[in-house]
Design a protein around this motif. Structure first.
Motif, PDB file in Angstrom:
ATOM      1  N   HIS A 109       0.836  -1.205   0.000  1.00 42.38           N
ATOM      2  CA  HIS A 109       0.000   0.000   0.000  1.00 42.38           C
ATOM      3  C   HIS A 109       0.871   1.256   0.000  1.00 42.38           C
ATOM      4  O   HIS A 109       0.664   2.178  -0.794  1.00 42.38           O
ATOM      5  CB  HIS A 109      -0.925  -0.060   1.228  1.00 42.38           C
TER       6      HIS A 109
ATOM      7  N   ILE B 251       1.409   4.194  -2.931  1.00 44.43           N
ATOM      8  CA  ILE B 251       1.169   5.606  -2.603  1.00 44.43           C
ATOM      9  C   ILE B 251       2.438   6.416  -2.866  1.00 44.43           C
ATOM     10  O   ILE B 251       2.380   7.510  -3.441  1.00 44.43           O
ATOM     11  CB  ILE B 251       0.688   5.767  -1.144  1.00 44.43           C
TER      12      ILE B 251
ATOM     13  N   THR C 245      -7.128   4.899   0.469  1.00 48.87           N
ATOM     14  CA  THR C 245      -7.526   4.434  -0.859  1.00 48.87           C
ATOM     15  C   THR C 245      -7.174   2.954  -1.007  1.00 48.87           C
ATOM     16  O   THR C 245      -6.115   2.510  -0.580  1.00 48.87           O
ATOM     17  CB  THR C 245      -6.818   5.265  -1.953  1.00 48.87           C
TER      18      THR C 245
ATOM     19  N   LEU D  81      -5.331   2.231  -6.169  1.00 48.04           N
ATOM     20  CA  LEU D  81      -3.936   2.665  -6.243  1.00 48.04           C
ATOM     21  C   LEU D  81      -3.229   2.017  -7.429  1.00 48.04           C
ATOM     22  O   LEU D  81      -2.528   2.689  -8.186  1.00 48.04           O
ATOM     23  CB  LEU D  81      -3.198   2.316  -4.944  1.00 48.04           C
TER      24      LEU D  81
END
Length: 120
Positions: free
Chosen positions: A45, A49, A63, A68
């Motif tokens: 994650h 990002i 999100t 993503l």
């Protein structure tokens, strides 16, 4: 503005990735599969990002991985071969994470994501 966020986010991703790998290297009797999976998932994650932030796309931290990854694919086609679908439906607290096949899959996906992000 984005430079500091990128550095911080990718630094957090690295910490989570190496934390997962360290946990995985423990003897089986001491291994906590949940911790490996959780850290690997969070690393993925953060890597995604960080990639988006590096391209000056500010994104909310909550999100989903699916969104993503789609955004990353829109920037760079190298993400097209990254298949994170097995992670989309897995909840953080599900017992499925007790399976070592799943644990190894999470580590491998985190490693693949890390390589893609670091190729910039």
């Amino acid at each position: 503005m984005f430079e500091d966020k990128v550095k911080t986010t990718l630094g957090q991703a690295e910490e989570l990735f190496f934390s997962a790998k360290k946990e995985l290297s423990r003897p089986n009797r001491d291994l906590v599969p949940y911790m490996v999976c959780r850290s690997a998932y969070m690393a993925i994650h953060k890597y995604l990002i960080g990639f988006l932030l590096n391209h000056e796309i500010d994104i909310h931290a909550s999100t989903s991985l699916e969104i993503l990854l789609d955004k990353c694919r829109g920037i760079d086609s190298k993400f097209n071969n990254l298949n994170l679908k097995p992670l989309y439906s897995t909840k953080v607290n599900e017992d499925v994470w007790l399976d070592m096949v799943t644990v190894n899959m999470y580590i491998e996906l985190a490693s693949e994501t890390r390589k893609l992000v670091s190729q910039e």
